[in-house]
Write a protein that holds these residues in place. Sequence first.
Motif, PDB file in Angstrom:
ATOM      1  N   TYR A   9      -4.358  16.262   2.417  1.00 54.99           N
ATOM      2  CA  TYR A   9      -5.243  15.370   1.671  1.00 54.99           C
ATOM      3  C   TYR A   9      -4.523  14.044   1.433  1.00 54.99           C
ATOM      4  O   TYR A   9      -3.342  14.021   1.073  1.00 54.99           O
ATOM      5  N   ARG A  10      -5.247  12.944   1.623  1.00 58.15           N
ATOM      6  CA  ARG A  10      -4.640  11.622   1.635  1.00 58.15           C
ATOM      7  C   ARG A  10      -5.236  10.732   0.539  1.00 58.15           C
ATOM      8  O   ARG A  10      -6.461  10.615   0.421  1.00 58.15           O
ATOM      9  N   TRP A  11      -4.348  10.113  -0.243  1.00 56.41           N
ATOM     10  CA  TRP A  11      -4.746   9.169  -1.277  1.00 56.41           C
ATOM     11  C   TRP A  11      -3.924   7.900  -1.107  1.00 56.41           C
ATOM     12  O   TRP A  11      -2.880   7.897  -0.442  1.00 56.41           O
ATOM     13  N   GLN A  12      -4.388   6.818  -1.715  1.00 59.24           N
ATOM     14  CA  GLN A  12      -3.627   5.581  -1.601  1.00 59.24           C
ATOM     15  C   GLN A  12      -3.735   4.734  -2.866  1.00 59.24           C
ATOM     16  O   GLN A  12      -4.693   4.832  -3.630  1.00 59.24           O
ATOM     17  N   LYS A  41       7.578  16.384  -3.722  1.00 59.30           N
ATOM     18  CA  LYS A  41       6.637  17.455  -3.381  1.00 59.30           C
ATOM     19  C   LYS A  41       5.456  16.972  -2.537  1.00 59.30           C
ATOM     20  O   LYS A  41       4.651  17.780  -2.085  1.00 59.30           O
ATOM     21  N   VAL A  42       5.341  15.653  -2.381  1.00 57.82           N
ATOM     22  CA  VAL A  42       4.296  15.100  -1.527  1.00 57.82           C
ATOM     23  C   VAL A  42       4.962  14.186  -0.501  1.00 57.82           C
ATOM     24  O   VAL A  42       6.103  13.750  -0.681  1.00 57.82           O
ATOM     25  N   ARG A  43       4.263  13.922   0.566  1.00 55.86           N
ATOM     26  CA  ARG A  43       4.750  12.996   1.586  1.00 55.86           C
ATOM     27  C   ARG A  43       4.160  11.620   1.281  1.00 55.86           C
ATOM     28  O   ARG A  43       2.940  11.473   1.204  1.00 55.86           O
ATOM     29  N   TRP A  44       5.012  10.624   1.090  1.00 53.75           N
ATOM     30  CA  TRP A  44       4.478   9.302   0.758  1.00 53.75           C
ATOM     31  C   TRP A  44       5.243   8.212   1.496  1.00 53.75           C
ATOM     32  O   TRP A  44       6.372   8.403   1.939  1.00 53.75           O
ATOM     33  N   SER A  45       4.594   7.066   1.647  1.00 48.21           N
ATOM     34  CA  SER A  45       5.195   5.945   2.365  1.00 48.21           C
ATOM     35  C   SER A  45       4.691   4.647   1.769  1.00 48.21           C
ATOM     36  O   SER A  45       3.649   4.608   1.096  1.00 48.21           O
ATOM     37  N   LEU A  46       5.439   3.591   2.032  1.00 45.99           N
ATOM     38  CA  LEU A  46       5.085   2.256   1.547  1.00 45.99           C
ATOM     39  C   LEU A  46       4.823   1.353   2.740  1.00 45.99           C
ATOM     40  O   LEU A  46       5.597   1.324   3.687  1.00 45.99           O
ATOM     41  N   ASP A  47       3.731   0.621   2.684  1.00 45.18           N
ATOM     42  CA  ASP A  47       3.372  -0.315   3.750  1.00 45.18           C
ATOM     43  C   ASP A  47       3.235  -1.703   3.135  1.00 45.18           C
ATOM     44  O   ASP A  47       2.326  -1.959   2.345  1.00 45.18           O
ATOM     45  N   ILE A  48       4.165  -2.605   3.476  1.00 49.40           N
ATOM     46  CA  ILE A  48       4.122  -3.979   2.983  1.00 49.40           C
ATOM     47  C   ILE A  48       3.180  -4.793   3.856  1.00 49.40           C
ATOM     48  O   ILE A  48       3.285  -4.789   5.076  1.00 49.40           O
ATOM     49  N   GLU A  49       2.246  -5.479   3.241  1.00 50.56           N
ATOM     50  CA  GLU A  49       1.228  -6.271   3.949  1.00 50.56           C
ATOM     51  C   GLU A  49       0.540  -5.420   5.026  1.00 50.56           C
ATOM     52  O   GLU A  49       0.628  -5.711   6.216  1.00 50.56           O
ATOM     53  N   MET A  70      -4.516  -1.214  -7.917  1.00 53.22           N
ATOM     54  CA  MET A  70      -5.834  -0.656  -7.586  1.00 53.22           C
ATOM     55  C   MET A  70      -5.678   0.772  -7.094  1.00 53.22           C
ATOM     56  O   MET A  70      -4.897   1.042  -6.195  1.00 53.22           O
ATOM     57  N   GLY A  71      -6.423   1.670  -7.710  1.00 51.74           N
ATOM     58  CA  GLY A  71      -6.351   3.065  -7.329  1.00 51.74           C
ATOM     59  C   GLY A  71      -5.619   3.877  -8.381  1.00 51.74           C
ATOM     60  O   GLY A  71      -5.372   3.401  -9.491  1.00 51.74           O
ATOM     61  N   PRO A  72      -5.287   5.120  -8.035  1.00 47.77           N
ATOM     62  CA  PRO A  72      -5.396   5.729  -6.704  1.00 47.77           C
ATOM     63  C   PRO A  72      -6.836   6.065  -6.325  1.00 47.77           C
ATOM     64  O   PRO A  72      -7.675   6.308  -7.188  1.00 47.77           O
ATOM     65  N   ALA A  73      -7.055   6.075  -5.010  1.00 48.94           N
ATOM     66  CA  ALA A  73      -8.373   6.409  -4.467  1.00 48.94           C
ATOM     67  C   ALA A  73      -8.175   7.212  -3.186  1.00 48.94           C
ATOM     68  O   ALA A  73      -7.156   7.059  -2.498  1.00 48.94           O
ATOM     69  N   PRO A  74      -9.133   8.072  -2.843  1.00 49.60           N
ATOM     70  CA  PRO A  74      -9.021   8.811  -1.577  1.00 49.60           C
ATOM     71  C   PRO A  74      -8.996   7.841  -0.395  1.00 49.60           C
ATOM     72  O   PRO A  74      -9.679   6.813  -0.404  1.00 49.60           O
ATOM     73  N   ALA A  75      -8.199   8.142   0.606  1.00 48.80           N
ATOM     74  CA  ALA A  75      -8.182   7.339   1.828  1.00 48.80           C
ATOM     75  C   ALA A  75      -9.526   7.492   2.530  1.00 48.80           C
ATOM     76  O   ALA A  75     -10.227   8.497   2.341  1.00 48.80           O
ATOM     77  N   PRO A  76      -9.931   6.497   3.337  1.00 48.27           N
ATOM     78  CA  PRO A  76     -11.214   6.605   4.053  1.00 48.27           C
ATOM     79  C   PRO A  76     -11.359   7.916   4.828  1.00 48.27           C
ATOM     80  O   PRO A  76     -12.429   8.506   4.854  1.00 48.27           O
ATOM     81  N   LEU A  77     -10.283   8.367   5.482  1.00 49.29           N
ATOM     82  CA  LEU A  77     -10.270   9.707   6.074  1.00 49.29           C
ATOM     83  C   LEU A  77      -9.463  10.578   5.121  1.00 49.29           C
ATOM     84  O   LEU A  77      -8.240  10.623   5.175  1.00 49.29           O
ATOM     85  N   LEU A 113       0.840  -1.197   0.000  1.00 53.30           N
ATOM     86  CA  LEU A 113       0.000   0.000   0.000  1.00 53.30           C
ATOM     87  C   LEU A 113       0.877   1.249   0.000  1.00 53.30           C
ATOM     88  O   LEU A 113       1.713   1.423   0.891  1.00 53.30           O
ATOM     89  N   ILE A 114       0.713   2.069  -1.022  1.00 50.98           N
ATOM     90  CA  ILE A 114       1.402   3.357  -1.059  1.00 50.98           C
ATOM     91  C   ILE A 114       0.426   4.426  -0.593  1.00 50.98           C
ATOM     92  O   ILE A 114      -0.637   4.614  -1.195  1.00 50.98           O
ATOM     93  N   ARG A 115       0.777   5.083   0.502  1.00 47.29           N
ATOM     94  CA  ARG A 115      -0.010   6.200   1.000  1.00 47.29           C
ATOM     95  C   ARG A 115       0.707   7.491   0.634  1.00 47.29           C
ATOM     96  O   ARG A 115       1.929   7.583   0.764  1.00 47.29           O
TER      97      ARG A 115
END
Length: 731
Positions: A685-688, A718-726, A671-678, A636-638
């Motif tokens: 603003y958060r997308w994933q 220019k954006v803050r992003w992170s990777l979440d494995i599993e 799959m995505g990108p799509a807006p995060a639930p919050l 998951l890339i946030r």
Amino acid sequence: MTPTIAQVALPVPLHKTFDYRITNDIPVVGGRVRVPFGKQYKVGIVTALVSTSEFPLDQIKPINTVLDTAPLWRPSLYKLLNWASRYYQYPLGDALATVMPGHLRKGKPALREREKQWSLTDSGREQPLSALTRAPKQARVLQLLRAGAMNHSDLLEQEVTAPILKTVEEKGWVAASVDHPSEPWRRHYDVIEDKPTLNHEQAMAVATINANPEFGCYLIEGVTGSGKTEVYLNLLEPVLARGQQALILVPEIGLTPQTINRFKRRFNVPVEVLHSGLNDTERLNAWLAARDNEAAIIIGTRSALFSPCQSLGIIIVDEEHDASYKQQDSFRYHARDLAVMRAHEENIPVILGSATPSLESLHNATTGKYHHLTLSKRAGNAVKAKHGILDIRGLYLEAGLSAPLIAEMRKHLNDGNQVMLFLNRRGYAPALMCHECGWLAECKRCDAYFTLHQQSGELRCHHCGSQRPIPHQCGGCGSTQLISVGVGTEQLESQLTTLFPEFKTIRIDRDNTRRKGALESYLNAIHNKEYQILIGTQMLAKGHHFPDVTLVALVDVDSALFSNDFRAPERLAQLFVQVAGRAGRASKPGFVLLQTHHPEHALLQSLTRQGYDSFARAALLERKQAQLPPYSFFALIRAEGHQSEMVEQFLYQARTVFEASPLDNDECAVMGPAPAPLHRRSGRYRWQLIYQAPNRRILQQRLSIALPAIRQLPLSKKVRWSLDIEPQDMS
């Protein structure tokens, strides 16, 4: 050839090491060095010693200080940390810094600071307590020490402050000495408590695991109250007898006091604790005690997994299903999965215990990767609690409590028992609304409403932490008719105090257990029956043993029944079983009640009639049909930023990178990108974006190709992003 260059991993968000020139002392691989970095100095870990570099030797900065003469970690643990950095795609320098105690990150010596031990002087023993009525805190110190000398940290936990200790020391009533290392615990190891007789299932589990001291992963699925801890204690006996150490992971700080006490009562060996509630000195001392084999048993939350044990013999992960084993920021590792990997590297058994195993662990058990052991009977005379569903449609609710529930509570309380109410919503109410126009107090930085906290007189956002005083007028129409909407634990506590004035009520949530030692104090009071009505969030639902609780009620399960997260049913099922397991754990029969507006809901019916095992089988079948974890693997890339369009555009570019990578497997998907639930939190603003692969190997292959290209995208800076494995949390 003598090496001239050290490759150093620094705590910076870069997937690379840095070359530094060796001048005098030669560092060791796995040890710390202090080196210049830009205009400052940083502490890093040496990863290799070499004789050549891609840069000219005269352009390479020299090492400032060699801090360690030996590696911080044993080879097996150091290898695991390197593997985890690669698997979770997190910079090695940052990963190593994350798992180090704070003092070591700052460059302090890896030496144990011996703790002060306080004892009474002759003058202190002769001092009459009755003469200190105007100095009750000083009298308390003398009273505590009359039972024997105490460590400084133990006195602090008893709410004895440093100024008070200084005062009584200046009066000559107490004296401090430095605690010296004791003799090796292995010489005096013994079982000091009478052991209860194991039932057949417990004995079989112990015999199966003890038959092979080498690597094996054992999933112990035991109903709540089945005596899993007793199995753990029996498993430790041969390990400690061999002079080896034991590492026990628990999901919450709140579970460590009772776990420590169980192990201390059984074995006369030193026990150390590691969790986020410790200060830097306490954490370093516990870490070094594990490294130097001064601690026989190490108990802690997820970060304790990285304790550098000198002679590890067994790893136990209690409540293995718990989501708190997954780190949700920075180095996003899963402690349960890494515990299995560490046990493999150390060639020792690892035990995963739970009444509600995660679907991933159950899948591994059914495919033969884990040994599956079952404890289906409650220990001793305890019988399984009965379940009931309360249909509250059309009923009048008093702070979320229906009349049938209130009547049932009164019945159990009048019989001299304790009652526990579960509500996973702290604060007084989840929203504040205008009765005239319907205005709701919203957080300006998040797509969320403020939570009303009546006791502190403020509105709080539980997402970004912002606070403001409770307004007297509506922000829309100016009306003073402001009302609370919904029920939180504060409101429930207030209502119960009114309904049952003859019984004492205790609320346990994150708001009133922040003070050090507060939770342990409350739990002791509950065990001593000082409180009859217990109100709690998830903190109270996990692993606690309350023998006098005969009624457990889930006040509001409806909010968890409908969610867009595919893991939500699993979490609700686990929560229900864990909360229900607090009832009837001793000889008294237990009763569990669920209040709901949806009594016919399939999940509730399945849990109350067939239990967790039936639910898990059906859920695994659904996951398989939908090709969801554990039948596939997610990355998951946030991404977040102040401009929603820029964040969305960055993830569209990232998707293009994934799609341009050679995909020779049709089972991979983006799959995505799509807006995060919050969608908006803390003003961002958060997308994933989700990348799905059929197995871990393919997932890592695709990520190793795509991530370097994604990092080169102009928008990645220019954006803050992170990777979440599993990922465990899709929000």
